[in-house]
Scaffold this motif. Structure first.
Motif, PDB file in Angstrom:
ATOM      1  N   ILE A 158     -53.416 -67.471 -60.316  1.00 63.98           N
ATOM      2  CA  ILE A 158     -53.301 -67.991 -58.883  1.00 63.98           C
ATOM      3  C   ILE A 158     -52.367 -67.164 -58.431  1.00 63.98           C
ATOM      4  N   GLY A 159     -53.431 -67.709 -56.764  1.00 63.58           N
ATOM      5  CA  GLY A 159     -53.714 -66.327 -55.964  1.00 63.58           C
ATOM      6  C   GLY A 159     -51.900 -65.899 -55.390  1.00 63.58           C
ATOM      7  N   GLY A 160     -51.108 -67.350 -54.853  1.00 60.57           N
ATOM      8  CA  GLY A 160     -49.410 -66.413 -54.713  1.00 60.57           C
ATOM      9  C   GLY A 160     -48.832 -65.065 -55.299  1.00 60.57           C
ATOM     10  N   GLY A 161     -49.316 -65.498 -56.338  1.00 59.88           N
ATOM     11  CA  GLY A 161     -48.407 -64.473 -57.928  1.00 59.88           C
ATOM     12  C   GLY A 161     -47.644 -64.973 -58.155  1.00 59.88           C
ATOM     13  N   ASN A 205     -59.258 -76.034 -53.959  1.00 58.69           N
ATOM     14  CA  ASN A 205     -57.918 -75.347 -53.659  1.00 58.69           C
ATOM     15  C   ASN A 205     -57.164 -74.306 -54.151  1.00 58.69           C
ATOM     16  N   ASP A 206     -55.848 -75.639 -54.126  1.00 57.46           N
ATOM     17  CA  ASP A 206     -54.483 -75.272 -54.763  1.00 57.46           C
ATOM     18  C   ASP A 206     -54.967 -76.120 -56.444  1.00 57.46           C
ATOM     19  N   ASP A 222     -47.097 -74.723 -57.817  1.00 57.97           N
ATOM     20  CA  ASP A 222     -46.152 -74.432 -56.973  1.00 57.97           C
ATOM     21  C   ASP A 222     -45.630 -74.171 -55.552  1.00 57.97           C
ATOM     22  N   ASP A 223     -46.786 -73.094 -54.978  1.00 57.32           N
ATOM     23  CA  ASP A 223     -46.396 -72.787 -53.719  1.00 57.32           C
ATOM     24  C   ASP A 223     -47.737 -72.910 -52.978  1.00 57.32           C
ATOM     25  N   GLY A 224     -48.569 -73.828 -53.838  1.00 53.69           N
ATOM     26  CA  GLY A 224     -49.654 -74.089 -52.924  1.00 53.69           C
ATOM     27  C   GLY A 224     -50.592 -73.475 -52.647  1.00 53.69           C
ATOM     28  N   SER A 225     -50.807 -72.314 -53.394  1.00 52.10           N
ATOM     29  CA  SER A 225     -51.906 -70.843 -53.573  1.00 52.10           C
ATOM     30  C   SER A 225     -52.842 -71.529 -54.096  1.00 52.10           C
TER      31      SER A 225
END
Length: 255
Positions: free
Chosen positions: A211-214, A78-79, A230-233
């Motif tokens: 990283i999925g969150g960008g 996951n993250d 860092d953003d949990g994505s």
């Protein structure tokens, strides 16, 4: 120092690459809901044992690590971006898993990574994984005699940034041969036409990490190994060992 490999040496590396490919295939087939990461590591160990190969991961300890690495695969969920330790964590439906594995056979190393979903996949995760492999393919296509390291980096980074994903700074690909990590480094973002000239006989591990969150931020877990967003994505990782030849790039870790 960059060591150019002869055609015969690249053929030896192809054999170690085949072991890695079989190992990752076996791990992916075993990765079901309820299976632990330690059980996946055991599957990988058995493939290495049957091939008479060693592991460049087991007991590896780079400068940043507080302890030697305890597994033959990195299992990141996951993250977790990369370097996940195979623990007793059991996989759940929808987990996004990245497995990085290597083999040492007859003194030559191979290194490769895959990402996939266990059970039902989220559409966003499917797109993230697909983009990681698209970025890998772009990097491989740029790994040609006469190009430069920056051309590989630019190809990977363009795919990742166009899709809106983050790239963890400071982590990327590397040369590979007698040891898992050799010169040169291969960044996942850079300027085309810059960096070392690519020559016949260079062998590189090319490995996009997305990283999925960008955002690009990441941090290390308390274990000192696992890198998390860092953003949990969620994150995805794809890698192949690639020989640069006068006839074009040759993927050594394909089945």
């Amino acid at each position: 120092m960059v060591t150019l490999k002869t055609d015969a040496q690249m053929a030896f590396m192809r054999e170690s690459g085949r072991v890695v490919a079989r190992m990752l295939t076996a791990v992916r087939e075993a990765a079901k809901v309820g299976v632990s990461l330690q059980e996946l590591d055991a599957v990988a160990r058995e493939v290495l044992r049957e091939a008479g190969a060693g592991s460049p991961f087991l007991n590896y300890r780079p400068h940043f690590a507080p302890t030697p690495f305890p597994g033959v695969i990195c299992a990141s969920v996951n993250d977790a971006i990369v370097h996940g330790i195979p623990t007793d964590l059991r996989l759940r439906d929808g987990d996004l898993v990245s497995i990085d594995g290597g083999a040492l056979l007859d003194g030559w190393a191979g290194d490769s990574a895959i990402s996939f979903t266990v059970g039902r996949a989220r559409p966003a995760d499917t797109l993230l994984v697909d983009t990681a492999f698209t970025a890998l393919e772009a990097g491989i296509a740029a790994a040609r005699v006469g190009n430069r390291i920056g051309d590989i980096a630019h190809a990977i980074g363009t795919v990742c940034r166009t899709a809106g994903y983050g790239i963890p700074d400071g982590f990327g690909g590397h040369g590979i041969g007698r040891s898992m990590h050799e010169d040169p480094g291969v960044p996942n973002e850079g300027r085309a036409g810059r960096g070392m000239l690519l020559r016949h006989g260079m062998v590189l591990a090319i490995e996009p990490m997305l990283i999925g969150g960008g955002e690009d931020g990441y941090h290390a877990d308390a274990d000192g190994w696992t890198l998390r967003t860092d953003d949990g994505s969620r994150a995805a990782h794809a890698e192949h060992t690639v020989a640069i030849t006068d006839d074009g790039p040759r993927v050594l870790t394909a089945l």
